[in-house]
Write a protein that holds these residues in place. Structure first.
Motif, PDB file in Angstrom:
ATOM      1  N   ALA A   1       0.840  -1.192   0.000  1.00 44.37           N
ATOM      2  CA  ALA A   1       0.000   0.000   0.000  1.00 44.37           C
ATOM      3  C   ALA A   1       0.873   1.238   0.000  1.00 44.37           C
ATOM      4  CB  ALA A   1      -0.898  -0.014   1.236  1.00 44.37           C
ATOM      5  N   PHE A   2       0.601   2.125  -0.951  1.00 47.90           N
ATOM      6  CA  PHE A   2       1.450   3.309  -1.029  1.00 47.90           C
ATOM      7  C   PHE A   2       0.700   4.541  -1.515  1.00 47.90           C
ATOM      8  CE2 PHE A   2       1.980   0.509  -4.657  1.00 47.90           C
ATOM      9  CZ  PHE A   2       1.880   1.333  -5.764  1.00 47.90           C
ATOM     10  N   GLY A   3       1.222   5.702  -1.149  1.00 46.43           N
ATOM     11  CA  GLY A   3       0.623   6.984  -1.509  1.00 46.43           C
ATOM     12  C   GLY A   3       1.014   7.361  -2.919  1.00 46.43           C
ATOM     13  N   ILE A   4       0.104   8.054  -3.605  1.00 46.28           N
ATOM     14  CA  ILE A   4       0.353   8.464  -4.989  1.00 46.28           C
ATOM     15  C   ILE A   4      -0.106   9.904  -5.190  1.00 46.28           C
ATOM     16  CG2 ILE A   4       0.217   6.131  -5.983  1.00 46.28           C
ATOM     17  CD1 ILE A   4      -2.694   6.657  -6.695  1.00 46.28           C
ATOM     18  N   GLY A   5       0.340  10.514  -6.267  1.00 45.75           N
ATOM     19  CA  GLY A   5      -0.092  11.863  -6.620  1.00 45.75           C
ATOM     20  C   GLY A   5      -1.400  11.823  -7.402  1.00 45.75           C
ATOM     21  N   THR A   6      -1.953  12.998  -7.649  1.00 51.94           N
ATOM     22  CA  THR A   6      -3.273  13.070  -8.271  1.00 51.94           C
ATOM     23  C   THR A   6      -3.288  12.542  -9.714  1.00 51.94           C
ATOM     24  OG1 THR A   6      -3.930  14.852  -6.819  1.00 51.94           O
ATOM     25  CG2 THR A   6      -5.144  14.670  -8.870  1.00 51.94           C
ATOM     26  N   SER A   7      -2.205  12.761 -10.479  1.00 52.38           N
ATOM     27  CA  SER A   7      -2.156  12.199 -11.848  1.00 52.38           C
ATOM     28  C   SER A   7      -2.243  10.685 -11.784  1.00 52.38           C
ATOM     29  CB  SER A   7      -0.862  12.582 -12.561  1.00 52.38           C
ATOM     30  OG  SER A   7      -0.815  13.967 -12.757  1.00 52.38           O
ATOM     31  N   GLU A   8      -1.622  10.112 -10.746  1.00 55.04           N
ATOM     32  CA  GLU A   8      -1.681   8.654 -10.587  1.00 55.04           C
ATOM     33  C   GLU A   8      -3.062   8.204 -10.112  1.00 55.04           C
ATOM     34  OE1 GLU A   8       2.895   7.465  -9.553  1.00 55.04           O
ATOM     35  OE2 GLU A   8       1.846   8.650  -8.061  1.00 55.04           O
ATOM     36  N   VAL A   9      -3.714   9.024  -9.304  1.00 50.01           N
ATOM     37  CA  VAL A   9      -5.099   8.714  -8.902  1.00 50.01           C
ATOM     38  C   VAL A   9      -5.947   8.587 -10.175  1.00 50.01           C
ATOM     39  CG1 VAL A   9      -7.176   9.610  -7.740  1.00 50.01           C
ATOM     40  CG2 VAL A   9      -4.931   9.860  -6.637  1.00 50.01           C
ATOM     41  N   GLU A  10      -5.767   9.545 -11.070  1.00 48.47           N
ATOM     42  CA  GLU A  10      -6.505   9.525 -12.337  1.00 48.47           C
ATOM     43  C   GLU A  10      -6.142   8.265 -13.149  1.00 48.47           C
ATOM     44  OE1 GLU A  10      -5.917  13.110 -14.632  1.00 48.47           O
ATOM     45  OE2 GLU A  10      -6.652  12.163 -16.467  1.00 48.47           O
ATOM     46  N   HIS A  11      -4.870   7.951 -13.150  1.00 47.42           N
ATOM     47  CA  HIS A  11      -4.386   6.792 -13.889  1.00 47.42           C
ATOM     48  C   HIS A  11      -5.034   5.502 -13.379  1.00 47.42           C
ATOM     49  CE1 HIS A  11      -1.629   3.932 -15.700  1.00 47.42           C
ATOM     50  NE2 HIS A  11      -1.124   4.898 -16.420  1.00 47.42           N
ATOM     51  N   VAL A  12      -5.123   5.367 -12.069  1.00 50.69           N
ATOM     52  CA  VAL A  12      -5.728   4.158 -11.480  1.00 50.69           C
ATOM     53  C   VAL A  12      -7.236   4.147 -11.719  1.00 50.69           C
ATOM     54  CG1 VAL A  12      -6.087   2.836  -9.356  1.00 50.69           C
ATOM     55  CG2 VAL A  12      -3.882   3.929  -9.775  1.00 50.69           C
ATOM     56  N   LEU A  13      -7.867   5.316 -11.616  1.00 54.93           N
ATOM     57  CA  LEU A  13      -9.306   5.361 -11.911  1.00 54.93           C
ATOM     58  C   LEU A  13      -9.561   4.869 -13.337  1.00 54.93           C
ATOM     59  CD1 LEU A  13     -10.337   8.808 -10.352  1.00 54.93           C
ATOM     60  CD2 LEU A  13     -11.034   6.550  -9.532  1.00 54.93           C
ATOM     61  N   ALA A  14      -8.731   5.314 -14.269  1.00 61.45           N
ATOM     62  CA  ALA A  14      -8.963   5.001 -15.678  1.00 61.45           C
ATOM     63  C   ALA A  14      -8.572   3.577 -16.038  1.00 61.45           C
ATOM     64  CB  ALA A  14      -8.197   5.986 -16.565  1.00 61.45           C
ATOM     65  N   THR A  15      -7.534   3.045 -15.408  1.00 63.62           N
ATOM     66  CA  THR A  15      -6.964   1.773 -15.891  1.00 63.62           C
ATOM     67  C   THR A  15      -6.870   0.677 -14.818  1.00 63.62           C
ATOM     68  OG1 THR A  15      -4.667   2.308 -15.338  1.00 63.62           O
ATOM     69  CG2 THR A  15      -5.483   3.119 -17.453  1.00 63.62           C
ATOM     70  N   GLN A  16      -7.077   1.037 -13.540  1.00 64.08           N
ATOM     71  CA  GLN A  16      -6.907   0.093 -12.419  1.00 64.08           C
ATOM     72  C   GLN A  16      -5.471  -0.455 -12.359  1.00 64.08           C
ATOM     73  OE1 GLN A  16      -9.772   0.129 -10.524  1.00 64.08           O
ATOM     74  NE2 GLN A  16      -8.394  -0.656  -8.960  1.00 64.08           N
TER      75      GLN A  16
END
Lengths: 480, 206
Positions: free
Chosen positions: A145-160
């Motif tokens: 489990a790790f912290g990410i930046g907002t661009s990565e939040v978007e990346h995970v939302l879009a692609t998991q």
């Protein structure tokens, strides 16, 4: 592909590899993304602008914690309109994209890193991300489990998924028995003090050893929570019977035959005998004491029996300047005994120390005493569930009788993005995780401590060594 | 994201170690829902006192460093909170390059996604640049992402390393999600199989 014996980290890594493109970071599958109001709005905005959607809403959960006021009146009428807009934006985003939200009126609301485990969302072997650096907390369950930046939040939302380069492995073993009065918080403060705030940069730490195994799940979460303060990408602890006992019967835990099957899978996760780590460090638990931070970085810590260090003793010019700046900001003189430092405020709570066991520990110290007249103290449970549990156990009454404020759940004064904030110059004993300049309010001075140390400081008006604290029982209280 | 190749600029020296993201962008500016407009709040608590009066001693208030696109700082730059607002604020202010001995991991990743080149040089090299930027009027550096070099007109030459993939993305200004979606088929296959691992599901369907 890793052959031969594997570490816990390597097993999780391998099980989540979607692709390993040549010359690029690997693509890692993410099992769960936790969302909150502060680091998500721009991610959803990005999705909309690109005409994308959330790939897997069932692998997302959202709550409000950073901005939310911690008084009932404050929650009913949010004065800060910019904060209110951020929360209503999250509401709209969750609605538009079909994500479950634990809003302010939900019995499941709380700090994102507290509700994940207590709902049983967090499980061993998972990959978990959140736009918050303290996501490392969930590593206590053997989840990566790790912290990410907002661009990565978007990346995970879009692609998991998330492109990630593989971290180095760092085993920190704390061996032996902790002395009475020494807590999980002291273990992690001692580790950060020893290796520094960049001591584990690029690494995933696996905390091991008998002292770590002896900790409760709450204590393990405290240790993993602060991995990031040592620069680590994540902290991990191998799942064991305590982990399974904690998870059994939680809302999102498997049941029946599925439970047995899940436990059998989770039991395969611990590091294999003979697996190699890139780095190793062993710490003798018996040498640890209760710690207090004295500076403006979580590595600036010392045992309660020590004094504020002298910049003149620094090993080099860079360190000396850094120490001088810290002492100037903290308004402390070299050589001052830590137990002579007087405080104005006490904050007990946060994703580091806002769980039921933390509140029990603080209440055990506070029972039958009164908060010093020079101190204003507050207890902020980490979640609605922690709050109810504490109230069922009568902890709220102990705190209120002692003169602590008893609040509603949220991040509160850990980061002062809400009305809970230090005034300039105020000095606070805090169970949170960061003592950076201005972290709890501009000009505010933060000392990081365990819940026990914070409660005792509230009563004494200055730091005290809790190992000498006379705990009062109910009978003694009447004579106090 | 704007492609980036070479940056020539005067250099702002920030002579502090462990500069955390709470300092780069204090929390009161994290409540906005936009991605832009954070430049005015960069290092807010160091630029001005509580009453809003500018501190003339702070590097960004020094007219000598006006328009600097390169920042030099001490080790462990960007430690602490994951807030990408720190990268947004640096970029919005105009910084395209940060030079330091080391950077914290999450900030490192955030910077790359916002067109900021992070250059790791040795402690000695950073100390030399810090000294020159502090003492030489109009001191300039050229940072080339194509050659992976840092040069001045005064005898300083250094090579630096950047992960090849990161460099490619910065040079081309590529969008990460678009790059990942090249693997969509592999992802579909992987996910279908991975979903059978119910013990790794957040919400186990009973």
């Amino acid at each position: 592909m890793i052959n031969g014996p594997k570490t816990l980290f390597e097993k999780i890594w391998q099980q989540h590899l979607v692709a390993e493109p040549e010359g690029e970071p690997s693509l890692l599958y993410i099992d769960l993304q936790l969302l909150h109001e502060v680091t998500s709005p721009q991610a959803f905005e990005g999705l909309r602008l690109a005409g994308r959607t959330v790939r897997n809403p069932n692998r997302c959960i959202a709550t409000v914690d950073h901005n939310i006021p911690t008084t009932i009146e404050g929650r009913l009428n949010i004065v800060d309109q910019i904060a209110a807009r951020q929360m209503s934006t999250l509401r709209q985003n969750c609605k538009d994209f079909g994500i479950e939200l634990y809003d302010v009126d939900s019995p499941n609301q709380g700090i994102v890193h507290i509700i994940g485990p207590e709902l049983g969302l967090t499980k061993p072997g998972m990959t978990i991300v959140c736009g918050d650096s303290h996501t490392s907390t969930h590593g206590a369950f053997g989840a990566l489990a790790f912290g990410i930046g907002t661009s990565e939040v978007e990346h995970v939302l879009a692609t998991q998924t998330l492109p990630q380069s593989r971290a180095k492995t760092f085993r920190i073993a704390v061996e032996g028995d902790l002395k009475p009065g020494v807590t999980a918080k002291d273990i992690v403060l001692a580790i950060i003090g020893k290796i520094g705030t960049d001591g584990a940069t690029g690494c995933v730490i696996e905390f091991a050893g008998s002292a770590i195994r002896s900790l409760s799940m709450e204590g393990r979460m405290t240790v993993c929570n602060m991995s990031i303060e040592a620069g680590a990408r994540a902290g991990l602890i191998a799942p064991d019977e305590k982990t399974f006992a904690y998870l059994k019967g939680r809302r999102f835990s498997p049941t029946g035959a599925a439970w047995e099957a899940a436990v059998a899978e989770w039991k395969k996760l611990p590091t294999d005998e003979g697996a190699k780590f890139d780095r190793e460090l062993t710490i003798d638990a018996a040498t640890l004491e209760p710690y207090v931070s004295w500076g403006t970085s979580p590595g600036m810590v010392a045992p309660i029996t020590a004094a504020v260090p002298n910049p003149a003793d620094a090993p080099n010019e860079i360190e000396r300047k850094s120490l001088e700046k810290a002492l100037e900001y903290m308004d402390l003189k070299a050589g001052t005994k830590l137990d002579a430092i007087e405080i104005d405020r006490v904050f007990i709570g946060s994703c580091t120390n806002g769980r039921i066991e933390d509140l029990r520990a603080a209440a055990r110290i506070a029972r039958g005493y009164k908060v010093s007249t020079r101190v204003s103290a507050m207890v902020v449970p980490g979640s609605q569930a922690v709050k109810s549990q504490a109230e069922n156990e009568g902890l709220d009454k102990i705190f209120i009788a002692a003169g602590f404020e008893w609040r509603e759940p949220g991040c509160s004064m850990c980061l002062a993005m809400n009305p809970d904030i230090l005034a300039p110059g105020e000095r606070c004993a805090s169970t949170s995780n960061r003592n950076f300049e201005g972290r709890q309010g501009r000009g505010g001075r933060t000392h990081l401590v365990s819940p026990e140390m914070a409660a005792a400081a509230a009563i004494a008006g200055h730091f005290v060594d809790t190992r000498n604290w006379p705990v009062r029982n109910e009978a003694a209280k009447e004579n106090a | 994201m704007e492609p980036i190749r070479t940056v020539t600029s005067i250099v702002a020296p920030l002579d502090r170690v462990n500069v955390d993201t709470d300092q780069i962008i204090p929390k009161q500016f994290l409540k906005r829902i936009e991605r832009t407009g954070y430049g005015d709040f960069l290092f807010y608590d160091w630029r001005a006192n509580a009453a809003g009066v500018a501190d003339p001693g702070f590097v960004l208030n020094d007219p000598r460093y006006k328009g600097a696109r390169i920042l030099v700082a001490g080790k462990n730059f960007g430690c602490g909170a994951s807030r990408e607002h720190a990268a947004w604020a640096l970029a919005d202010y105009g910084f395209r390059v940060v030079i330091a001995p080391t950077f914290a991991d999450i900030f490192f990743s955030n910077a790359g996604k916002n067109g900021i080149v992070l250059v790791r040089l040795s402690e000695e090299q950073v100390a030399e640049l810090m000294h020159k930027a502090s003492t030489k009027p109009n001191y300039q550096l050229t940072v080339s992402l194509e050659d992976l070099t840092v040069n001045d007109n005064d005898g300083f030459h250094a090579k630096f390393e950047v992960d090849a993939f990161r460099r490619y993305c910065l040079l081309e200004g590529l969008d990460d999600i678009g790059l990942t979606l090249r693997h969509e088929k592999a992802l579909d296959t992987f996910e279908a199989k991975h979903n059978e691992n119910f013990w790794l599901k957040a919400k186990v369907v009973q």
